[in-house]
Write an enzyme that holds these catalytic residues in place. Structure first.
Site, PDB file in Angstrom:
ATOM      1  N   ARG A   1       0.883  -1.179   0.000  1.00 49.70           N
ATOM      2  CA  ARG A   1       0.000   0.000   0.000  1.00 49.70           C
ATOM      3  C   ARG A   1       0.915   1.222   0.000  1.00 49.70           C
ATOM      4  O   ARG A   1       1.688   1.430   0.937  1.00 49.70           O
ATOM      5  CB  ARG A   1      -0.925  -0.047   1.219  1.00 49.70           C
ATOM      6  CG  ARG A   1      -1.946  -1.194   1.101  1.00 49.70           C
ATOM      7  CD  ARG A   1      -2.995  -1.146   2.189  1.00 49.70           C
ATOM      8  NE  ARG A   1      -2.419  -1.419   3.480  1.00 49.70           N
ATOM      9  CZ  ARG A   1      -2.252  -2.643   4.002  1.00 49.70           C
ATOM     10  NH1 ARG A   1      -2.617  -3.727   3.327  1.00 49.70           N
ATOM     11  NH2 ARG A   1      -1.717  -2.795   5.190  1.00 49.70           N
TER      12      ARG A   1
ATOM     13  N   HIS B   1     -10.419  -8.273   0.290  1.00 48.22           N
ATOM     14  CA  HIS B   1      -9.692  -7.614   1.375  1.00 48.22           C
ATOM     15  C   HIS B   1      -9.783  -6.079   1.224  1.00 48.22           C
ATOM     16  O   HIS B   1      -8.832  -5.359   1.500  1.00 48.22           O
ATOM     17  CB  HIS B   1      -8.221  -8.059   1.348  1.00 48.22           C
ATOM     18  CG  HIS B   1      -7.588  -8.203   2.706  1.00 48.22           C
ATOM     19  ND1 HIS B   1      -7.290  -9.415   3.277  1.00 48.22           N
ATOM     20  CD2 HIS B   1      -7.172  -7.269   3.602  1.00 48.22           C
ATOM     21  CE1 HIS B   1      -6.705  -9.224   4.449  1.00 48.22           C
ATOM     22  NE2 HIS B   1      -6.636  -7.934   4.676  1.00 48.22           N
TER      23      HIS B   1
ATOM     24  N   ARG C   1      -7.043  -4.370  -0.790  1.00 48.51           N
ATOM     25  CA  ARG C   1      -5.741  -4.129  -0.143  1.00 48.51           C
ATOM     26  C   ARG C   1      -4.700  -5.161  -0.538  1.00 48.51           C
ATOM     27  O   ARG C   1      -3.559  -5.082  -0.102  1.00 48.51           O
ATOM     28  CB  ARG C   1      -5.926  -4.124   1.384  1.00 48.51           C
ATOM     29  CG  ARG C   1      -6.775  -2.966   1.850  1.00 48.51           C
ATOM     30  CD  ARG C   1      -7.261  -3.148   3.273  1.00 48.51           C
ATOM     31  NE  ARG C   1      -6.257  -2.923   4.293  1.00 48.51           N
ATOM     32  CZ  ARG C   1      -5.947  -1.731   4.787  1.00 48.51           C
ATOM     33  NH1 ARG C   1      -6.532  -0.648   4.319  1.00 48.51           N
ATOM     34  NH2 ARG C   1      -5.043  -1.613   5.744  1.00 48.51           N
TER      35      ARG C   1
HETATM   36  C1  LIG Z   1      -7.232  -1.078   8.292  1.00 48.44           C
HETATM   37  C2  LIG Z   1      -7.657  -2.434   7.820  1.00 48.44           C
HETATM   38  C3  LIG Z   1      -7.108  -3.566   8.405  1.00 48.44           C
HETATM   39  C4  LIG Z   1      -7.534  -4.832   7.992  1.00 48.44           C
HETATM   40  N1  LIG Z   1      -7.027  -5.941   8.632  1.00 48.44           N
HETATM   41  C5  LIG Z   1      -7.485  -7.160   8.295  1.00 48.44           C
HETATM   42  C6  LIG Z   1      -7.039  -8.306   9.000  1.00 48.44           C
HETATM   43  O1  LIG Z   1      -6.253  -8.216   9.932  1.00 48.44           O
HETATM   44  N2  LIG Z   1      -7.532  -9.503   8.611  1.00 48.44           N
HETATM   45  C7  LIG Z   1      -8.414  -9.645   7.590  1.00 48.44           C
HETATM   46  O2  LIG Z   1      -8.832 -10.760   7.274  1.00 48.44           O
HETATM   47  N3  LIG Z   1      -8.877  -8.573   6.917  1.00 48.44           N
HETATM   48  C8  LIG Z   1      -8.430  -7.340   7.253  1.00 48.44           C
HETATM   49  N4  LIG Z   1      -8.901  -6.255   6.586  1.00 48.44           N
HETATM   50  C9  LIG Z   1      -9.906  -6.417   5.519  1.00 48.44           C
HETATM   51  C10 LIG Z   1     -11.319  -6.317   6.083  1.00 48.44           C
HETATM   52  O3  LIG Z   1     -11.633  -7.394   6.936  1.00 48.44           O
HETATM   53  C11 LIG Z   1     -12.350  -6.320   4.939  1.00 48.44           C
HETATM   54  O4  LIG Z   1     -12.154  -7.451   4.117  1.00 48.44           O
HETATM   55  C12 LIG Z   1     -12.295  -5.061   4.079  1.00 48.44           C
HETATM   56  O5  LIG Z   1     -11.970  -3.929   4.866  1.00 48.44           O
HETATM   57  C13 LIG Z   1     -13.631  -4.861   3.382  1.00 48.44           C
HETATM   58  O6  LIG Z   1     -13.602  -3.768   2.538  1.00 48.44           O
HETATM   59  P1  LIG Z   1     -14.120  -2.300   2.957  1.00 48.44           P
HETATM   60  O7  LIG Z   1     -13.092  -1.752   3.891  1.00 48.44           O
HETATM   61  O8  LIG Z   1     -14.170  -1.583   1.666  1.00 48.44           O
HETATM   62  O9  LIG Z   1     -15.454  -2.470   3.603  1.00 48.44           O
HETATM   63  C14 LIG Z   1      -8.489  -4.973   6.973  1.00 48.44           C
HETATM   64  C15 LIG Z   1      -9.049  -3.825   6.396  1.00 48.44           C
HETATM   65  C16 LIG Z   1      -8.641  -2.565   6.816  1.00 48.44           C
HETATM   66  C17 LIG Z   1      -9.280  -1.359   6.192  1.00 48.44           C
END
Ligand SMILES: Cc1cc2nc3c(=O)[nH]c(=O)nc-3n(C[C@H](O)[C@H](O)[C@H](O)COP(=O)(O)O)c2cc1C
Length: 382
Positions: A164, A275, A278
């Site tokens: 990122r 994700h 991300r």
């Molecule tokens: C700051 C941040 C940290 C995240 N950390 C994790 C994580 O530790 N484990 C995981 O499975 N997904 C993680 N995710 C993904 C979220 O669970 C989810 O899939 C995603 O944020 C969904 O998209 P949205 O933010 O557009 O709603 C993270 C997302 C964000 C924004």
């Protein structure tokens, strides 16, 4: 704080958080195309208004993992959330539980699972990555079992560490301690600093017996990406299915083949997710994949969904396309940063109203009717 929608929460989070942490929430992989598509592609479906249908008796309940739920919303795993506000995970979990919905603690959450369990009594899920350190994995599984988590969520879309670029610029994941430069930047957000000073040292408390992975959140953020096992395969999922007697959810499914394999291995639910854009920039948006996956495995396991969900109308579209529940990521991260437990409670209530208004105006009273009438209520545009 008077939040009218998720964008107000995002603006307030931007005002309150040091840039390094706001960007960590807001950012996505490389050009961030998939993250944008996650939100924009909801507009490829429109809701068809119907009038003069008796919709007096509406509700928003759904059912997944064998249990009835008052709402399709779930607070998904967000790593390092305790950086956004003191005890952010506890605050968000309490808000979730007051609304009767599950809270999923990330493998890289700040609060320990035992402290979280002591602080709140609703449905808790624990999210695990497939870790190279099998002893650590086993330690986490045993503890998750002993606090009685409802479901284990294994995230499988992070096998390769992504980039990122906002984090690269800010030094999140390379800085391992507070440098004078970072301290100066943090001081621009004195309210955040005051909260952090009162809360004490910030680190991933589930890993406190593993100092080799870092002793503060910054050092842990730098080291933990390398802890995820790039060599994981379906054998690992089979092994988790064997080992974990409770509900098992696989998070990060975007293809029909992978969804079908989860069903063959006896997984209870999958989360269609990229994700939040991300990981693989250029991947399809979650909402565009959802109907195909539901068509493939919707009768074999529960299909849950996340990615770009910011509005109740987004949830309604996902439910019409066959999701049984919908996880929030960034939207609740902004809300907890903006206004703690109250921020998340406000967001959940706003989204409840948005969902209720949407179903009422399309002439259905609940999500069963919505799915039954999906061909009438949703129109797809190119
Ligand atoms: C700051 C941040 C940290 C995240 N950390 C994790 C994580 O530790 N484990 C995981 O499975 N997904 C993680 N995710 C993904 C979220 O669970 C989810 O899939 C995603 O944020 C969904 O998209 P949205 O933010 O557009 O709603 C993270 C997302 C964000 C924004």
């Amino acid at each position: 704080m008077n939040l009218a929608n998720w964008e107000d929460a995002r603006d307030a989070a931007r005002r309150r958080l040091p840039k390094i942490f706001f960007d960590f929430i807001d950012g996505a992989a490389f050009s961030e195309t998939t993250a944008r598509a996650n939100i924009d592609d909801f507009e490829k479906w429109t809701l068809e208004q119907r009038v003069l249908v008796d919709v007096a008796d509406r509700h928003l309940s759904t059912r997944y993992l064998g249990t009835g739920r008052p709402s399709p919303l779930i607070l998904g795993p967000v790593g390092f959330a305790g950086l956004f506000a003191p005890n952010a995970e506890i605050k968000a979990a309490r808000a979730a539980h007051n609304a009767g919905i599950p809270f999923c603690l990330s493998n890289f959450g700040i609060v320990s699972m035992e402290a979280l369990r002591d602080a709140t009594d609703g449905p808790l899920w624990f999210q695990l990555y497939v870790l190279k350190d099998r002893d650590l994995s086993e330690n986490l599984l045993r503890r998750a079992q002993s606090i009685g988590v409802e479901a284990l969520v294994i995230t499988v879309d992070s096998q390769v560490k992504s980039v990122r670029e906002k984090d690269t610029r800010n030094g999140f994941r390379t800085l391992t301690k507070l440098t004078p430069g970072l301290a100066l930047k943090l001081m621009r957000k004195p309210r955040w600093v005051a909260g952090a000073l009162m809360a004490g040292p910030i680190r991933i408390n589930n890993l406190s017996d593993y100092p080799e992975y870092g002793t503060n959140a910054l050092e842990q953020a730098a080291k933990l990406g390398h802890l995820i096992d790039s060599s994981m395969t379906w054998d690992d999922v089979a092994r988790f299915r064997e080992r974990w007697k409770g509900k098992l959810i696989i998070k990060g499914i975007l293809s029909l083949e992978d969804a079908a394999q989860c069903a063959r291995l006896g997984v209870d639910a999958i989360i269609v997710s990229n994700h939040g854009g991300r990981q693989l920039d250029g991947a399809r948006s979650s909402i565009s994949v959802l109907p195909e996956v539901v068509g493939e495995v919707g009768d074999k396991l529960d299909v849950l969904f996340d990615g770009g969900v910011r509005r109740g109308g987004h949830v309604v579209k996902a439910m019409a396309l066959g999701a049984k529940g919908v996880l929030l990521g960034r939207s609740y991260a902004y809300a907890v940063a903006a206004d703690g437990q109250r921020g998340v409670e406000t967001l959940l209530e706003l989204m409840r109203v948005e969902m209720d208004v949407a179903i009422g105006h399309i002439g259905v009273r609940n999500f069963n009717e919505l799915f039954e009438h999906r061909d009438r209520v949703l129109r797809r545009h190119a």
